[in-house]
Motif scaffolding. Sequence first.
Motif, PDB file in Angstrom:
ATOM      1  N   ARG A  17       0.830  -1.205   0.000  1.00 15.74           N
ATOM      2  CA  ARG A  17       0.000   0.000   0.000  1.00 15.74           C
ATOM      3  C   ARG A  17       0.862   1.251   0.000  1.00 15.74           C
ATOM      4  O   ARG A  17       0.510   2.268  -0.599  1.00 15.74           O
ATOM      5  CB  ARG A  17      -0.925   0.004   1.227  1.00 15.74           C
ATOM      6  N   ASP A  18       1.989   1.170   0.701  1.00 16.62           N
ATOM      7  CA  ASP A  18       2.894   2.315   0.778  1.00 16.62           C
ATOM      8  C   ASP A  18       4.304   1.853   0.440  1.00 16.62           C
ATOM      9  O   ASP A  18       5.113   1.570   1.335  1.00 16.62           O
ATOM     10  CB  ASP A  18       2.857   2.936   2.176  1.00 16.62           C
ATOM     11  N   PRO A  19       4.617   1.753  -0.844  1.00 11.77           N
ATOM     12  CA  PRO A  19       5.946   1.258  -1.223  1.00 11.77           C
ATOM     13  C   PRO A  19       7.086   2.137  -0.723  1.00 11.77           C
ATOM     14  O   PRO A  19       8.223   1.660  -0.608  1.00 11.77           O
ATOM     15  CB  PRO A  19       5.886   1.230  -2.757  1.00 11.77           C
ATOM     16  N   ALA A  20       6.789   3.391  -0.388  1.00 12.45           N
ATOM     17  CA  ALA A  20       7.844   4.293   0.085  1.00 12.45           C
ATOM     18  C   ALA A  20       8.492   3.791   1.376  1.00 12.45           C
ATOM     19  O   ALA A  20       9.613   4.182   1.707  1.00 12.45           O
ATOM     20  CB  ALA A  20       7.282   5.694   0.301  1.00 12.45           C
ATOM     21  N   LYS A  21       7.822   2.899   2.099  1.00 15.92           N
ATOM     22  CA  LYS A  21       8.353   2.414   3.363  1.00 15.92           C
ATOM     23  C   LYS A  21       9.144   1.115   3.224  1.00 15.92           C
ATOM     24  O   LYS A  21       9.626   0.571   4.229  1.00 15.92           O
ATOM     25  CB  LYS A  21       7.200   2.189   4.354  1.00 15.92           C
ATOM     26  N   ALA A  22       9.292   0.618   2.018  1.00 16.58           N
ATOM     27  CA  ALA A  22       9.902  -0.700   1.819  1.00 16.58           C
ATOM     28  C   ALA A  22      11.312  -0.798   2.404  1.00 16.58           C
ATOM     29  O   ALA A  22      11.703  -1.835   2.937  1.00 16.58           O
ATOM     30  CB  ALA A  22       9.921  -1.051   0.336  1.00 16.58           C
ATOM     31  N   PHE A  23      12.100   0.257   2.292  1.00 14.38           N
ATOM     32  CA  PHE A  23      13.492   0.253   2.763  1.00 14.38           C
ATOM     33  C   PHE A  23      13.673   1.015   4.069  1.00 14.38           C
ATOM     34  O   PHE A  23      14.809   1.318   4.449  1.00 14.38           O
ATOM     35  CB  PHE A  23      14.412   0.857   1.695  1.00 14.38           C
ATOM     36  N   ALA A  24      12.576   1.314   4.750  1.00 12.58           N
ATOM     37  CA  ALA A  24      12.657   2.162   5.947  1.00 12.58           C
ATOM     38  C   ALA A  24      13.600   1.597   7.001  1.00 12.58           C
ATOM     39  O   ALA A  24      14.320   2.340   7.677  1.00 12.58           O
ATOM     40  CB  ALA A  24      11.261   2.359   6.539  1.00 12.58           C
ATOM     41  N   GLY A  25      13.633   0.284   7.142  1.00 15.99           N
ATOM     42  CA  GLY A  25      14.484  -0.332   8.147  1.00 15.99           C
ATOM     43  C   GLY A  25      15.964  -0.298   7.829  1.00 15.99           C
ATOM     44  O   GLY A  25      16.784  -0.698   8.657  1.00 15.99           O
TER      45      GLY A  25
END
Length: 324
Positions: A17-25
């Motif tokens: 839903r929010d691909p922008a968070k895929a690499f947040a970690g």
Amino acid sequence: MRQRMVLGGDVNIQGRRDPAKAFAGLRQVFEPADVRFVNLEGALAAPSIDGVDIPHKPGWSHSDPRMVEALVTARIDGVSCANNVTYPAGAMLASLSALDAARIGHCGAGPDLDSAYRPLLIERDGTRFGFLAYTSIAFPYGHAAGPGTPGVATIRATTSYIPDPRVAEVPGRPPTVLTEAYPDQLARLVTDVAALRDRCDVLVVSCHWGVADQPPCHYQRQIGRAAVDAGADLIMGHGPHSIGGIETYAGRPICYSLGNLVFDWPRMTGRHLDGLLLDCAIEDRRLRTITVRATRRNPDNEVRLLDGSSEASVLAAVAAQSVA
């Protein structure tokens, strides 16, 4: 001048839903870097009308083009598209267009032979980074780029078997498996690396190869060492999804498998959770040191950096598979 380059393994982004968070970690590693490069395992393309995106790979689905937002937000500078799921040609070309629109560099695939084998060059403050990408894992028909046909840059290998000497006496004893890179494609890699050497300061060769949870095949060592002999600074391998060892050859690292990084394909849920990042220090336009960082996808399938005993356990597994 000191710079950082971060290299990651297999990345598949879909259904978010929010691909922008895929690499947040991974922000603490990616944000300070000057150059970031990963293997894009999956085309950024609309699904096929009949719902079968890759006929010979049941259950596979392409990634919606809007998933490119994950790469943009993580500030990924370049990706390898040389792998077995950059297929078929229509999906591959659509994916390259999505990457171009997002201003993300790519190598290892293209509308014809020359473009598929063309290197990616990235310059940062006077330091030139060069990337070449190849896949040994490829569908045997209609997948490799040709003189006038789209496809990926391949470096294929033959497989043969020597029966165990006691197999007539003891049925089922496993054979010895022999693999060799195609001579003409290995020669092309050598030529490509040698030609790029004069055009860049740091030269990375990306290879999609290998077998899950197995030591490197002979053809992998053959390709990796040939690339180093031709002038590569570092070989980054991926493809088996499991993490692999690192060989030091002629003073240069051959990293056989970085494993999965972000990986959303539903059939990979709960499988091959660990990955590796190569945090490379560049000084005076030369690769000086590499720090190996361990990652893991958690029960929510979000990737995180490991630390403490968890990181030590993963790195110990890498060390046990490595050759100095």
